[in-house]
Write a protein that holds these residues in place. Structure first.
Motif: not given
Length: 276
Positions: A21-35
């Motif tokens: 859940g953390y890997m595929f959910g919570i990290r989504t916003k951080k990944n979007d910011r990283l992109i």
């Protein structure tokens, strides 16, 4: 030894579900910011700097033309409106500013040894790191680009099949990581007799790890096209793992075999007159 799996399944399921859940959910916003940040620094800094440096390193350049290009390079990225901060790496920024100071010192004194020292660091420190950042940023943004082009041209049922296989493959890789963590902690708690986990939970964790690793290898075959198309790097798998886990150790290892060979340093521009 008989193990009642029903005693451990709720614990393992809870841990795996929470982690996934953390890997595929919570990290989504951080990944979007990283992109978003990667798109900005690639467009405004890494790509321009990388290609400007490629021109500076053109063998056919005359010494005077090379120095003029260096002058423009540092003026552009040292100005008050510079986007150089978007490199996002303090070590890289320090390298850039230190090289700018060395270049200014060379212009003032115009000594051969200062030019040679500056050029070596410009090539093997700044250029190396800019190239690395350019490739990493491009790989991050376009890692699945070729793969998506490939599956979008397929019929719907094949597209569904490929995406399902990719999801299962990525999931099993995530379970591998979780299983290794479970084995490590359950083993430690068993050795020190802390009693946090059930008595034979570490054996159950080993079994889960074995099954997930086996599943990963089995899923590699239907995902061979994805693995091939999503790999933008020519480096070996081992080198990619080391670079991801311990990049500084890899950099020191690479530099260990780099000798300061000044034979390829281009000839400096021998400026004789102030107006020249």
């Amino acid at each position: 030894m008989d193990i009642d799996f029903t005693n451990y399944l709720p614990i393992a399921a809870a841990i795996i579900s929470a982690t996934l859940g953390y890997m595929f959910g919570i990290r989504t916003k951080k990944n979007d910011r990283l992109i978003q940040l990667t798109q900005e620094n690639l467009k405004e800094v890494f790509s321009p700097m990388y290609h400007e440096m490629k021109k500076i390193f053109t063998d056919s350049l005359k010494p005077k033309d090379r120095e003029l290009m260096l002058e423009k390079f540092f003026e552009k990225y040292i100005g008050e409106d510079t986007p150089v901060y978007k490199l996002g790496d303090l070590e890289l920024l320090d390298t850039f500013y230190e090289l700018n100071d060395k270049y200014e010192q060379f212009k003032l004194l115009r000594k051969e040894e200062l030019w040679v020292e500056f050029w070596w660091e410009f090539e093997f420190k700044l250029r190396y790191k800019i190239k690395d950042g350019y490739r990493n940023s491009t790989n991050l943004l376009y890692r699945d680009f070729t793969w998506q082009q490939y599956i979008q041209a397929k019929p719907y049922w094949m597209k569904f099949y490929f995406e399902s296989m990719k999801f299962l493959f990525d999931t099993t890789k995530g379970i591998n990581v979780i299983s290794i963590i479970l084995v490590y902690f359950s083993g430690c708690f068993k050795i020190f007799d802390l009693g946090l986990f059930p008595k034979d939970f570490w054996i159950f964790s080993l079994m889960i790890l074995g099954l997930s690793v086996t599943a990963t290898f089995v899923l590699m075959m239907p995902n061979i096209q994805y693995i091939t198309l999503s790999s933008n790097s020519k480096q070996s798998l081992l080198r990619q793992v080391i670079k991801k886990m311990i990049p500084k150790v890899l950099l020191k290892w690479d530099n260990l075999f780099i000798k300061r060979n000044y034979d390829n340093v281009p000839k400096m521009y021998e400026k004789k007159l102030f107006e020249d």
